[in-house]
Design a protein around this motif. Structure first.
Motif, PDB file in Angstrom:
ATOM      1  N   LYS A   1       2.178   7.028  -6.809  1.00  0.00           N
ATOM      2  CA  LYS A   1       0.997   7.807  -7.028  1.00  0.00           C
ATOM      3  C   LYS A   1       1.271   9.206  -6.972  1.00  0.00           C
ATOM      4  CE  LYS A   1      -4.127   7.293  -7.150  1.00  0.00           C
ATOM      5  NZ  LYS A   1      -4.956   6.364  -6.710  1.00  0.00           N
ATOM      6  N   THR A   2       2.064   9.383  -5.728  1.00  0.00           N
ATOM      7  CA  THR A   2       2.358  10.892  -5.511  1.00  0.00           C
ATOM      8  C   THR A   2       3.447  11.603  -6.360  1.00  0.00           C
ATOM      9  OG1 THR A   2       2.007  10.614  -2.817  1.00  0.00           O
ATOM     10  CG2 THR A   2       3.321  12.468  -3.547  1.00  0.00           C
ATOM     11  N   ILE A   3       4.480  10.596  -6.750  1.00  0.00           N
ATOM     12  CA  ILE A   3       5.473  11.051  -7.477  1.00  0.00           C
ATOM     13  C   ILE A   3       4.913  11.120  -8.935  1.00  0.00           C
ATOM     14  CG2 ILE A   3       7.676  10.329  -8.686  1.00  0.00           C
ATOM     15  CD1 ILE A   3       8.507   8.982  -6.083  1.00  0.00           C
ATOM     16  N   GLN A   4       4.240  10.326  -9.536  1.00  0.00           N
ATOM     17  CA  GLN A   4       3.834  10.253 -11.064  1.00  0.00           C
ATOM     18  C   GLN A   4       2.571  11.098 -11.367  1.00  0.00           C
ATOM     19  OE1 GLN A   4       6.087   9.385 -13.316  1.00  0.00           O
ATOM     20  NE2 GLN A   4       7.414   7.871 -12.185  1.00  0.00           N
ATOM     21  N   GLY A   5       1.929  11.397 -10.196  1.00  0.00           N
ATOM     22  CA  GLY A   5       0.513  11.902 -10.248  1.00  0.00           C
ATOM     23  C   GLY A   5       0.225  13.103 -10.997  1.00  0.00           C
ATOM     24  N   PRO A   6       1.319  14.088 -10.920  1.00  0.00           N
ATOM     25  CA  PRO A   6       1.177  15.382 -11.736  1.00  0.00           C
ATOM     26  C   PRO A   6       1.334  15.049 -13.212  1.00  0.00           C
ATOM     27  CG  PRO A   6       2.528  15.862  -9.858  1.00  0.00           C
ATOM     28  CD  PRO A   6       2.216  14.296  -9.934  1.00  0.00           C
ATOM     29  N   ALA A   7       2.289  14.430 -13.596  1.00  0.00           N
ATOM     30  CA  ALA A   7       2.653  14.315 -15.006  1.00  0.00           C
ATOM     31  C   ALA A   7       1.560  13.402 -15.802  1.00  0.00           C
ATOM     32  CB  ALA A   7       3.822  13.257 -15.289  1.00  0.00           C
ATOM     33  N   LEU A   8       0.900  12.503 -14.965  1.00  0.00           N
ATOM     34  CA  LEU A   8      -0.353  11.579 -15.446  1.00  0.00           C
ATOM     35  C   LEU A   8      -1.500  12.673 -15.538  1.00  0.00           C
ATOM     36  CD1 LEU A   8       0.238   8.414 -13.255  1.00  0.00           C
ATOM     37  CD2 LEU A   8       0.500   8.559 -15.685  1.00  0.00           C
TER      38      LEU A   8
ATOM     39  N   ASP B   1       0.658  -1.128   0.011  1.00  0.00           N
ATOM     40  CA  ASP B   1       0.018   0.073   0.070  1.00  0.00           C
ATOM     41  C   ASP B   1       0.852   1.145  -0.041  1.00  0.00           C
ATOM     42  OD1 ASP B   1      -2.433  -1.478  -0.086  1.00  0.00           O
ATOM     43  OD2 ASP B   1      -2.586  -1.686   2.298  1.00  0.00           O
ATOM     44  N   HIS B   2       1.971   1.266   0.827  1.00  0.00           N
ATOM     45  CA  HIS B   2       2.761   2.505   0.685  1.00  0.00           C
ATOM     46  C   HIS B   2       3.424   2.740  -0.338  1.00  0.00           C
ATOM     47  CE1 HIS B   2       6.646   4.615   2.158  1.00  0.00           C
ATOM     48  NE2 HIS B   2       5.772   5.347   2.830  1.00  0.00           N
ATOM     49  N   ILE B   3       3.925   1.637  -0.963  1.00  0.00           N
ATOM     50  CA  ILE B   3       4.689   1.951  -2.555  1.00  0.00           C
ATOM     51  C   ILE B   3       3.525   2.500  -3.327  1.00  0.00           C
ATOM     52  CG2 ILE B   3       5.470   0.515  -4.338  1.00  0.00           C
ATOM     53  CD1 ILE B   3       6.718  -1.345  -2.513  1.00  0.00           C
TER      54      ILE B   3
ATOM     55  N   TRP C   1      11.322  -0.261  -4.326  1.00  0.00           N
ATOM     56  CA  TRP C   1       9.923  -0.245  -4.863  1.00  0.00           C
ATOM     57  C   TRP C   1       9.826  -1.316  -6.379  1.00  0.00           C
ATOM     58  CZ3 TRP C   1       8.400   5.592  -4.936  1.00  0.00           C
ATOM     59  CH2 TRP C   1       8.408   6.196  -3.813  1.00  0.00           C
ATOM     60  N   ALA C   2      10.640  -1.085  -6.832  1.00  0.00           N
ATOM     61  CA  ALA C   2      10.633  -1.695  -8.111  1.00  0.00           C
ATOM     62  C   ALA C   2      10.981  -3.185  -7.841  1.00  0.00           C
ATOM     63  CB  ALA C   2      11.784  -1.099  -9.159  1.00  0.00           C
ATOM     64  N   LEU C   3      11.720  -3.415  -7.038  1.00  0.00           N
ATOM     65  CA  LEU C   3      12.084  -4.830  -6.652  1.00  0.00           C
ATOM     66  C   LEU C   3      10.856  -5.679  -6.046  1.00  0.00           C
ATOM     67  CD1 LEU C   3      15.742  -4.191  -4.836  1.00  0.00           C
ATOM     68  CD2 LEU C   3      15.241  -5.857  -7.139  1.00  0.00           C
ATOM     69  N   PHE C   4      10.226  -4.726  -5.345  1.00  0.00           N
ATOM     70  CA  PHE C   4       8.957  -5.382  -4.546  1.00  0.00           C
ATOM     71  C   PHE C   4       7.942  -5.569  -5.631  1.00  0.00           C
ATOM     72  CE2 PHE C   4       5.089  -5.410  -2.264  1.00  0.00           C
ATOM     73  CZ  PHE C   4       5.539  -5.857  -0.990  1.00  0.00           C
ATOM     74  N   ILE C   5       7.543  -4.753  -6.723  1.00  0.00           N
ATOM     75  CA  ILE C   5       6.725  -4.820  -7.353  1.00  0.00           C
ATOM     76  C   ILE C   5       6.965  -6.105  -8.468  1.00  0.00           C
ATOM     77  CG2 ILE C   5       5.438  -3.622  -9.599  1.00  0.00           C
ATOM     78  CD1 ILE C   5       5.861  -0.921  -8.029  1.00  0.00           C
TER      79      ILE C   5
ATOM     80  N   LEU D   1      -1.507  -3.180  -5.441  1.00  0.00           N
ATOM     81  CA  LEU D   1      -0.747  -2.102  -6.370  1.00  0.00           C
ATOM     82  C   LEU D   1      -1.386  -2.036  -7.659  1.00  0.00           C
ATOM     83  CD1 LEU D   1       2.632  -4.367  -5.822  1.00  0.00           C
ATOM     84  CD2 LEU D   1       2.342  -1.722  -5.169  1.00  0.00           C
ATOM     85  N   TYR D   2      -2.082  -3.024  -8.150  1.00  0.00           N
ATOM     86  CA  TYR D   2      -2.882  -2.569  -9.573  1.00  0.00           C
ATOM     87  C   TYR D   2      -3.679  -1.727  -9.608  1.00  0.00           C
ATOM     88  CZ  TYR D   2      -4.448  -3.471 -14.154  1.00  0.00           C
ATOM     89  OH  TYR D   2      -4.829  -3.183 -15.426  1.00  0.00           O
TER      90      TYR D   2
END
Lengths: 207, 207
Positions: B61-68, B54-56, B106-110, B124-125
């Motif tokens: 979402k926070t980081i990519q949110g604006p560009a998206l 959930d944290h990931i 994060w990427a490793l986890f996903i 995550l999805y």
DNA sequence: GTCTATACTACGATAGAC
DNA sequence: GTCTATCGTAGTATAGAC
């Protein structure tokens, strides 16, 4: 052969659960033998893991070998169009491999190793990847004479990424395309789109 | 906050060693607390794992949110060229994320979750990926009006693969480019090549 | 070569003091 | 909320019979 059965089982289990997650007891049980057979044949869990890596490298080499060899020859003395076709064929071969359920365990194993490389990654790299990279670079250099060496390598990496995603993001891919598994029509769709993308990138006119 | 420290440590450890491979004792020790704190805050190992997912999702979402969000708006009412630029920006954002050491865990986890999805993948999805896919599809549909929906989705997947490879095949990427890590010039090279490739694919003339 | 039996370690969960 | 102590389970490795 007990040792071969152990290796096959090990690739599946290590791929699915990782090195620590997989258990030698379970691998032995699924192989129909005793756990101490692993000690006898491979010296221990670590030895079995490395043997699994070697086996994967050899198998991938066998499968992709012909296409790679053909691409290598064309890159040396062939027309630009021939080099493009050969490279598209290599990419399609990898896409097929990434899609195939048969090779799922291999891909799982390799991507895990990439995430934190051990000695097994060295064996995978020198065993197969190095050869693949050489062919990619040679063919791409023939096709895009305008690009310097590092650009060519970067392009090769990114092209390969389009194959890779089909395996590594399998769970997302099936959700996005609303399918349970990548069946024949879905595979055709993805491979055709991959070819179109790659062709577009490759055939850009050299300056 | 103990629970936040535990989550941060958990993401790293679960990413590095997988669910079974990571140990709650070690996560607690690295977080400077007792193992039973995990039970208290999250109910157990599984609960901590889901909290990490959930944290990931929230962080990405926070980081990519604006560009998206920008891409979403342009896809709805913007020119084709604007949509292309917006999609290239989104791709570059993901490439940066895949390159950044900060988000490595994060990427490793996903990617681990993709390999055999659990309930954490669902989170995550629905938490991030779904939104990303929607933007990709909307923007691509605006750009390539000649393609049907499934082709557009396939193209989005393959485009994303070019970002993905930078993280998932990191060990191979650094070897191929003969660098220790992806430093600033290497990152610039890869991002420029990614942009060139994507631009080429996107701007093909609709029939 | 393959098995059984066993030694030793580390795991996750939980109870109870503070 | 955080700690220590402890229980039961499962892991790898190894010794020794066959």
């Amino acid at each position: 052969m007990t040792s071969q059965t152990l290796i096959d089982t090990a690739i599946e289990q290590f791929g699915r659960h990782g090195f620590e997650g997989a258990s030698t007891r379970e691998i032995a049980r699924a192989s129909g033998t005793a756990m101490s057979s692993i000690t006898y044949h491979f010296g221990g869990k670590q030895g079995l893991y490395l043997a699994a890596a070697d086996h994967i490298a050899a198998s991938v080499k066998t499968i992709q070998g012909p296409a790679l060899e053909a691409a290598r020859r064309v890159a040396e003395n062939g027309t630009r169009d021939q080099a493009i076709e050969a490279l598209l064929a290599v990419l399609d071969g990898f896409a097929l491999m990434m899609i195939s359920p048969q090779t799922e365990a291999w891909a799982l194993f390799i991507t895990r190793e990439q995430q934190n490389p051990t000695e097994a990654f060295d064996r995978l790299y020198t065993g197969v990847m190095q050869g693949v990279v050489e062919v990619f670079v040679a063919a791409l250099a023939r096709i895009r004479t305008d690009l310097p060496g590092d650009e060519v390598r970067a392009m090769g990496i990114l092209l390969f990424g389009q194959c890779l995603v089909l395996r590594v993001c399998r769970a997302a891919v099936t959700r996005i395309l609303s399918v349970e598994t990548i069946d024949a029509p879905t595979a055709t769709l993805l491979r055709a789109r991959l070819r179109a993308n790659a062709l577009c990138i490759l055939s850009e006119n050299p300056a």
